[in-house]
Design a protein around this motif. Structure first.
Motif, short mmCIF file in Angstrom:
data_model
loop_
_atom_site.label_atom_id
_atom_site.label_comp_id
_atom_site.label_asym_id
_atom_site.label_seq_id
_atom_site.Cartn_x
_atom_site.Cartn_y
_atom_site.Cartn_z
N TYR A 31 150.75 16.53 -69.79
CA TYR A 31 149.76 15.65 -70.63
C TYR A 31 150.10 16.12 -72.24
O TYR A 31 150.47 16.88 -72.48
N LEU A 43 143.37 13.71 -73.77
CA LEU A 43 144.50 13.23 -73.18
C LEU A 43 144.43 11.93 -72.50
O LEU A 43 143.52 11.30 -72.45
N THR A 45 145.18 9.67 -68.94
CA THR A 45 145.80 9.68 -67.56
C THR A 45 146.07 8.33 -67.12
O THR A 45 145.93 7.35 -67.84
#
Length: 191
Positions: A31, A43, A45
């Protein structure tokens, strides 16, 4: 993309604690880490499921070093974060869509002065165990840490509210210009 934000406890440097431990460092290695608020790790996803799975993988560290784990899922809201428990409930279809927005935690967002947070930096301004300097979180609420010190912001004093109608009540615990809304489960609200 689904965003994750981990907010560190006051007495720790969250980024350091996570990246100085092999298992957490390995879980975060793929990440691009940001710092949307002071003493946080942010971060992106690929999905809500991936975000919840990552939080589960980091659970041991979150219990010890983090005060909050939030998820920003665009299919639920573009601007309001979900608590970790609520994100898992949404992923599992365990909560009625009407209930997702009812209970909220509103944080004040205030600027961090240059003197604040100095105790979290290394003595010589060490960037941390990964060798990277802190980077801003372009486009994320609260600016980022890194570039212009005037952009540094921290989450302060959460206020629990129940949404009635469509609007979130105004934050009135401190005089702040910005707030961050986190949707929480009913059990988190009552705790």
């Amino acid at each position: 993309m689904t965003r994750v934000c981990l907010v560190g406890s006051d007495d720790v440097n969250l980024r350091y604690e996570l990246l100085s431990r092999e298992t957490a460092r390995d879980a975060l290695a793929t990440y691009d880490l940001r710092e949307p608020f002071e003493n946080s790790v942010g971060l992106e996803t690929v999905s809500l499921g991936a975000a919840v799975a990552l939080l589960n993988d980091l659970n041991w560290y979150l219990v010890r070093f983090a005060d909050e784990a939030m998820v920003l899922e665009p299919s639920v809201s573009e601007t309001e974060w979900l608590s970790r428990d609520l994100a898992a409930a949404v992923r599992d279809d365990a909560v009625d869509p009407d209930e997702v927005a009812r209970f909220c935690k509103i944080y004040g967002l205030e600027p961090v002065s240059a003197d604040d947070g100095a105790d979290r930096d290394g003595e010589d301004g060490d960037p941390g165990p990964d060798g990277d300097s802190e980077t801003g979180a372009d486009g994320e609420p609260g600016g980022g840490v890194g570039g212009d010190p005037a952009d540094r912001k921290r989450l302060v004093e959460p206020m629990y509210v129940t949404r009635t109608g469509g609007d979130v009540p105004d934050y009135d615990l401190r005089d702040v210009e910005e707030t961050v809304v986190e949707r929480v489960t009913e059990s988190e609200f009552g705790a």
